[in-house]
Scaffold this active site. Structure first.
Site, PDB file in Angstrom:
ATOM      1  N   HIS A   1       0.853  -1.196   0.000  1.00  0.00           N
ATOM      2  CA  HIS A   1       0.000   0.000   0.000  1.00  0.00           C
ATOM      3  C   HIS A   1       0.893   1.251   0.000  1.00  0.00           C
ATOM      4  O   HIS A   1       1.955   1.261   0.640  1.00  0.00           O
ATOM      5  CB  HIS A   1      -0.905  -0.016   1.235  1.00  0.00           C
ATOM      6  CG  HIS A   1      -2.009   1.005   1.151  1.00  0.00           C
ATOM      7  ND1 HIS A   1      -1.789   2.337   1.409  1.00  0.00           N
ATOM      8  CD2 HIS A   1      -3.316   0.890   0.807  1.00  0.00           C
ATOM      9  CE1 HIS A   1      -2.932   2.997   1.230  1.00  0.00           C
ATOM     10  NE2 HIS A   1      -3.874   2.148   0.871  1.00  0.00           N
TER      11      HIS A   1
ATOM     12  N   GLU B   1      -4.027   1.422  -7.314  1.00  0.00           N
ATOM     13  CA  GLU B   1      -4.392   2.559  -6.470  1.00  0.00           C
ATOM     14  C   GLU B   1      -3.483   3.746  -6.795  1.00  0.00           C
ATOM     15  O   GLU B   1      -2.402   3.873  -6.195  1.00  0.00           O
ATOM     16  CB  GLU B   1      -4.205   2.198  -4.997  1.00  0.00           C
ATOM     17  CG  GLU B   1      -5.109   1.118  -4.489  1.00  0.00           C
ATOM     18  CD  GLU B   1      -5.415   1.321  -3.008  1.00  0.00           C
ATOM     19  OE1 GLU B   1      -6.595   1.365  -2.659  1.00  0.00           O
ATOM     20  OE2 GLU B   1      -4.487   1.463  -2.215  1.00  0.00           O
TER      21      GLU B   1
HETATM   22  P1  PGA Z   1      -9.843   5.885   0.147  1.00  0.00           P
HETATM   23  O1  PGA Z   1      -8.601   4.922   0.446  1.00  0.00           O
HETATM   24  O2  PGA Z   1     -10.976   5.002  -0.334  1.00  0.00           O
HETATM   25  O3  PGA Z   1     -10.142   6.536   1.461  1.00  0.00           O
HETATM   26  O4  PGA Z   1      -9.403   6.848  -0.904  1.00  0.00           O
HETATM   27  C1  PGA Z   1      -8.281   3.854  -0.405  1.00  0.00           C
HETATM   28  C2  PGA Z   1      -7.072   3.104   0.086  1.00  0.00           C
HETATM   29  O5  PGA Z   1      -6.128   3.738   0.600  1.00  0.00           O
HETATM   30  O6  PGA Z   1      -6.995   1.870  -0.026  1.00  0.00           O
END
Ligand code: PGA
Length: 256
Positions: free
Chosen positions: A99, A169
């Site tokens: 992440h 992401e």
């Molecule tokens: P968010 O976070 O939905 O609050 O943008 C997503 C994540 O960090 O996995």
């Protein structure tokens, strides 16, 4: 191409503040998830809450995942670390690796690769996060994501691949006001599939879900799914709001 069941994963990050609150949110989500059979629901709470939530979820509609793991298997002299097998024993079926909030703290591609291999070796399913920090018009971000995928999956066997999910992401869309445009998401999904099939061969990657994370909410979930054509979502903020997370599950369940 084989149809993959949609998977919606909640990443609670360092929330909520108490186990009591965690239990309340979890049981509300469980109720809605049990009605959304066309969706696989996963909640990734803070590590400390895994065991107590697991005792309430066994055999239930929600699977559990960890948010991080050590790259060391088994046990040993590693102060403060929690191994993949310990996470598994605590009830986790999944683990988030790579992440951006961990990369930001210094986690390198090499460490991420070790964590992925260690987790797969004990049978955890890996939610492997990739994504560029920013976008520009020269397409450099595509190369960036390709490199992350190559380094992260170095040494992963074709046999282990069905236990890997790619969570795209883009860092600029996490905790933001707006998610990515569905058109750009679709383009990235195709690109990721291409990278995977060049790396592992086209048949091997058929079953690797490509999901999206970054400001997913009840308003944008439908378009992101339909036009983005992703296999699911990694949801941050809205996964702590059982009502909104429930809507996301219901929308995913009701779409073909
Ligand atoms: P968010 O976070 O939905 O609050 O943008 C997503 C994540 O960090 O996995």
């Amino acid at each position: 191409m084989a149809k993959i069941k949609k998977i919606i994963i909640g990443n609670w990050k360092m929330n909520p503040a108490t186990l009591k609150e965690a239990r309340i949110i979890f049981s509300k989500i469980k109720k809605i998830a049990s009605l959304c059979k066309k969706v696989d629901t996963v909640i990734c709470p803070p590590t400390l809450y895994l065991s107590p939530l697991f005792s309430k979820s066994s055999g239930g509609a929600v699977a559990l995942g960890a948010q991080n793991t050590s790259s060391f298997e088994g046990n040993g002299a590693y102060t403060g670390f929690v191994s993949p097998s310990m996470l598994k024993n605590a009830g986790a079926e999944f683990v988030i690796i790579g992440h951006s909030e961990r990369r930001r703290e210094g986690e390198t591609d090499a460490v991420i690769n070790k964590k992925i291999l260690a987790s797969l070796s004990v049978g955890l399913k890996v939610i492997f996060c990739v994504g560029e920090k920013e976008r520009n018009h020269d397409g450099h971000f595509l190369e960036f994501v390709k490199r992350q995928i190559h380094s992260g999956l170095q040494g992963v066997s074709k046999k282990a691949l069905p236990d890997v999910l790619i969570a795209y992401e883009p860092v600029w869309a996490i905790g933001a006001e707006n998610a990515i445009l569905p058109r750009d998401l679709h383009q990235m999904k195709i690109f990721i599939r291409k990278v995977l099939s060049e790396f592992f061969g086209p048949n091997a990657v058929e079953k690797v879900p490509v999901i999206y994370g970054g400001t997913v909410n009840p308003e944008n979930v439908e378009t992101l799914l339909l036009a983005g054509e992703v296999d699911g979502f990694l949801v941050g903020r809205e996964s702590l709001n059982s009502k909104n997370f429930g809507i996301i599950l219901q929308v995913a369940h009701s779409l073909k």
